[in-house]
Structure formats: C-alpha cells, structure tokens
Design an enzyme around this catalytic site. Structure first.
Site, short mmCIF file in Angstrom:
data_model
loop_
_atom_site.label_atom_id
_atom_site.label_comp_id
_atom_site.label_asym_id
_atom_site.label_seq_id
_atom_site.Cartn_x
_atom_site.Cartn_y
_atom_site.Cartn_z
N HIS A 54 0.73 -1.35 0.03
CA HIS A 54 0.01 -0.02 -0.01
C HIS A 54 0.73 1.37 -0.01
O HIS A 54 1.98 1.14 0.08
CB HIS A 54 -0.97 0.01 1.34
CG HIS A 54 -0.38 0.13 2.54
ND1 HIS A 54 0.50 -1.05 2.93
CD2 HIS A 54 -0.50 1.16 3.35
CE1 HIS A 54 0.61 -0.62 4.24
NE2 HIS A 54 0.24 0.51 4.50
N HIS A 56 1.47 3.94 2.01
CA HIS A 56 1.99 4.46 3.04
C HIS A 56 3.57 4.46 2.96
O HIS A 56 4.07 3.38 2.54
CB HIS A 56 1.70 3.79 4.38
CG HIS A 56 0.15 4.12 4.74
ND1 HIS A 56 -0.56 3.32 5.61
CD2 HIS A 56 -0.84 5.08 4.13
CE1 HIS A 56 -1.82 3.83 5.65
NE2 HIS A 56 -1.74 4.98 4.78
N ASP A 58 5.99 4.10 5.23
CA ASP A 58 6.88 2.95 5.64
C ASP A 58 6.67 1.51 4.68
O ASP A 58 7.49 0.66 5.21
CB ASP A 58 6.37 2.74 7.21
CG ASP A 58 4.89 2.16 7.15
OD1 ASP A 58 4.00 3.04 6.80
OD2 ASP A 58 4.77 1.37 8.11
N HIS A 59 6.10 1.78 3.64
CA HIS A 59 5.92 0.60 2.90
C HIS A 59 6.61 0.73 1.46
O HIS A 59 7.23 0.05 0.90
CB HIS A 59 4.44 -0.15 2.78
CG HIS A 59 3.82 -0.63 4.31
ND1 HIS A 59 3.91 -1.69 4.67
CD2 HIS A 59 3.65 0.32 5.45
CE1 HIS A 59 3.63 -1.57 5.82
NE2 HIS A 59 3.07 -0.48 6.35
N HIS A 112 -7.64 -0.61 5.32
CA HIS A 112 -6.59 0.37 5.83
C HIS A 112 -6.15 1.37 4.82
O HIS A 112 -6.01 2.55 5.24
CB HIS A 112 -5.41 -0.51 5.87
CG HIS A 112 -4.21 0.11 6.57
ND1 HIS A 112 -4.09 0.66 7.86
CD2 HIS A 112 -2.90 0.39 5.99
CE1 HIS A 112 -2.66 1.07 8.23
NE2 HIS A 112 -2.27 0.89 6.82
N ASP A 135 -0.40 -4.10 5.97
CA ASP A 135 -1.22 -3.57 7.03
C ASP A 135 -2.60 -3.78 7.12
O ASP A 135 -3.49 -3.24 7.83
CB ASP A 135 -0.90 -1.89 7.24
CG ASP A 135 0.56 -1.60 7.49
OD1 ASP A 135 1.48 -2.65 7.73
OD2 ASP A 135 0.59 -0.36 7.68
N HIS A 174 4.18 -5.52 10.02
CA HIS A 174 4.61 -5.07 11.21
C HIS A 174 4.71 -6.13 12.42
O HIS A 174 3.99 -7.07 12.37
CB HIS A 174 3.87 -3.85 11.62
CG HIS A 174 3.84 -2.67 11.10
ND1 HIS A 174 4.63 -1.75 11.43
CD2 HIS A 174 3.11 -2.17 10.07
CE1 HIS A 174 4.61 -0.61 10.36
NE2 HIS A 174 3.64 -1.03 9.62
FE FE Z 1 2.68 0.40 8.16
ZN ZN Z 2 0.12 1.39 6.79
#
Ligand code: FE
Ligand code: ZN
Length: 258
Positions: A54, A56, A58-59, A112, A135, A174
């Site tokens: 996705h 975001h 952090d991905h 999400h 996520d 995560h």
């Molecule tokens: Fe994340």
């Molecule tokens: Zn996320």
C-alpha cells in the site's frame, strides 16, 4: 521458494522472496532498499520485482530508490492506491510470474487503504503457499480503518484472506504480535490458544526473533478480527452482525492503551 523476513525501521517487515530454481527474486515493501539489495546479493539472487502492499511511506517509501539501485526492476502496486514509484498497477486476481516456479496473485484487501493489495504466492516446488498482508492482516490483529469501512475490513479478512488454504503462511507488515495478543485476551480471556501464543510470542521477542509467519488456521483460532462470525464474539460485543462486531473491536483497540 525461499522467504526471508527483513526487519526495517522500528517495527516494519520487508521480505525477500527467492525462486531458487532460477535465482530470481522479489521484494515486498522494501522501505530500506540498500538492505534488501545487499541481502539479495548475498543470496546470489537477481532482483526482478517489487511488490508494494500500500501507499504509506513505511511500505512504499523505498520504491524510487530501489529503481535507481536495480535498473529495470518492475514495481507493482494497487491500482486504486497511487503507490509511489509504481510501474505496473494491479487489480484483484492479477497474476505475476517469478522465475520458473513461483506465481504471485494480487488480492484486493481494502480498508486500511483504498487500494491495499495482499500478495498470495504459490510455488510448484511443493512449499506451502504464502501471503503478504501488509497492514491489512497482522498476527492477531488488523490495520486501522484509515480509508475504508468495517464492511470492507470484514470482506478483506473474513472472506478474501480467510478463504485461502489453511496452511498458507502469513507474512505481515509490522511486528505488533505481542500487543495484539494482549489486546485479544481482553476480548477473549478464556481463549487458550491466545494465552499460549502470547507466551510464545513474548519468548520470541525476548530472543529478538520474528513472530512471522503465522498461518490462516492460526489466525482463525486466535485473531479476534477473524473470529467475528463466532457466537462467543457476538455475545461479547452484544450484537448479531459480524460487520458491526469487527467495527466495535477495532474501536476498542483504537482506544486501548495496553
Ligand atoms: Fe505500516
Ligand atoms: Zn499502513
């Protein structure tokens, strides 16, 4: 096929997937691209593609850089998700081939984010299938409902992912397992599987080891968000609709301080 979890940032996981027959590899959510590229080299693996769960940071935040490090690498991401650096947008059911033996199927698992994709990976070399859930599904938990409804999370977890083969290995985005299981016990204090798994997960983390992979069967036994069709969960929340129950449990988790 070989799957290597790669801890990134504080508590993220990226993954390296290797088709051993051809030496070709894929990376999932390579937010620290240098780390993944080096690991691929150590495995003698030729990186061909990036699978982004996705949009975001952090991905997807390493996508532009990995394209510079590995010229020609293909970057996949959900068609509805505007993933940074994406070169090929995928929709539910699209298939991607890695090397000679690995097939990757895109599963649209929204809520999400709107266009969140989970990647279901099978191999003709006899390994159990695997799914990379970003996520959407965590071990014993799920992601926050940032861009979707309880209805969508219910579909994503309890229909799309729950219908995969029970032995499918789950690799999530995560390391939240211990906290998730502690919360799960507040919903189902009598669930022996949750109690056992919490002890196991605490031990793993003490040894600095991963709690991935889980399996679909294990999540059906211990993840409250995948158990909302069961009478005991409906009784606990005091509502007969599974969609309502998943929404309520998410609200409880959002407000839970641990
Ligand atoms: Fe994340
Ligand atoms: Zn996320």
């Amino acid at each position: 096929m070989k799957i290597v979890p790669v801890p990134c940032l504080d508590d993220n996981y990226a993954y390296l997937i290797i088709d051993e027959a051809s030496g070709e590899g894929a990376v999932v959510d390579p937010v620290e691209p240098q780390k993944l590229v080096q690991l691929a080299e150590e495995h003698g693996c030729n990186l061909k593609l990036v699978l982004t769960t996705h949009h975001h940071w952090d991905h997807a935040g390493g996508n532009e850089e990995i394209k510079k490090l590995v010229p020609g690498i293909k970057v996949y991401g959900g068609a509805k998700d505007h993933v940074k650096g994406c070169t090929i947008a995928v929709e539910h059911g699209d298939e991607i081939i890695l090397g000679g033996t690995v097939t990757i199927k895109a599963l649209h698992t929204p809520c999400h984010t709107k266009g969140h994709i989970s990647y279901f990976v099978t191999s003709t070399s006899g390994d159990d299938p695997a799914v990379f859930t970003g996520d959407t599904l965590f071990i014993a938990g799920c992601g926050r409902f940032f861009e979707g409804s309880a209805e969508q999370m219910y579909e994503s977890l309890c229909k799309t992912l729950a219908s995969l083969p029970k032995l499918t290995q789950i690799y999530c985005g995560h390391e939240y397992t211990v906290k998730n299981l502690q919360f799960a016990l507040t919903i189902e204090p009598e669930n022996e599987r949750i109690k056992q798994k919490l002890l196991w997960a605490e031990q793993k983390r003490k040894e600095n080891k991963f709690t991935v992979p889980s399996t679909i069967q294990d999540e059906l036994d211990s993840n409250p968000f995948m158990r909302v069709d069961l009478p005991e969960l409906k009784d606990r929340i005091g509502h007969n609709s599974a969609v309502h129950v998943i929404g309520e449990i998410r609200k409880m988790k959002d407000g839970w301080k641990g």
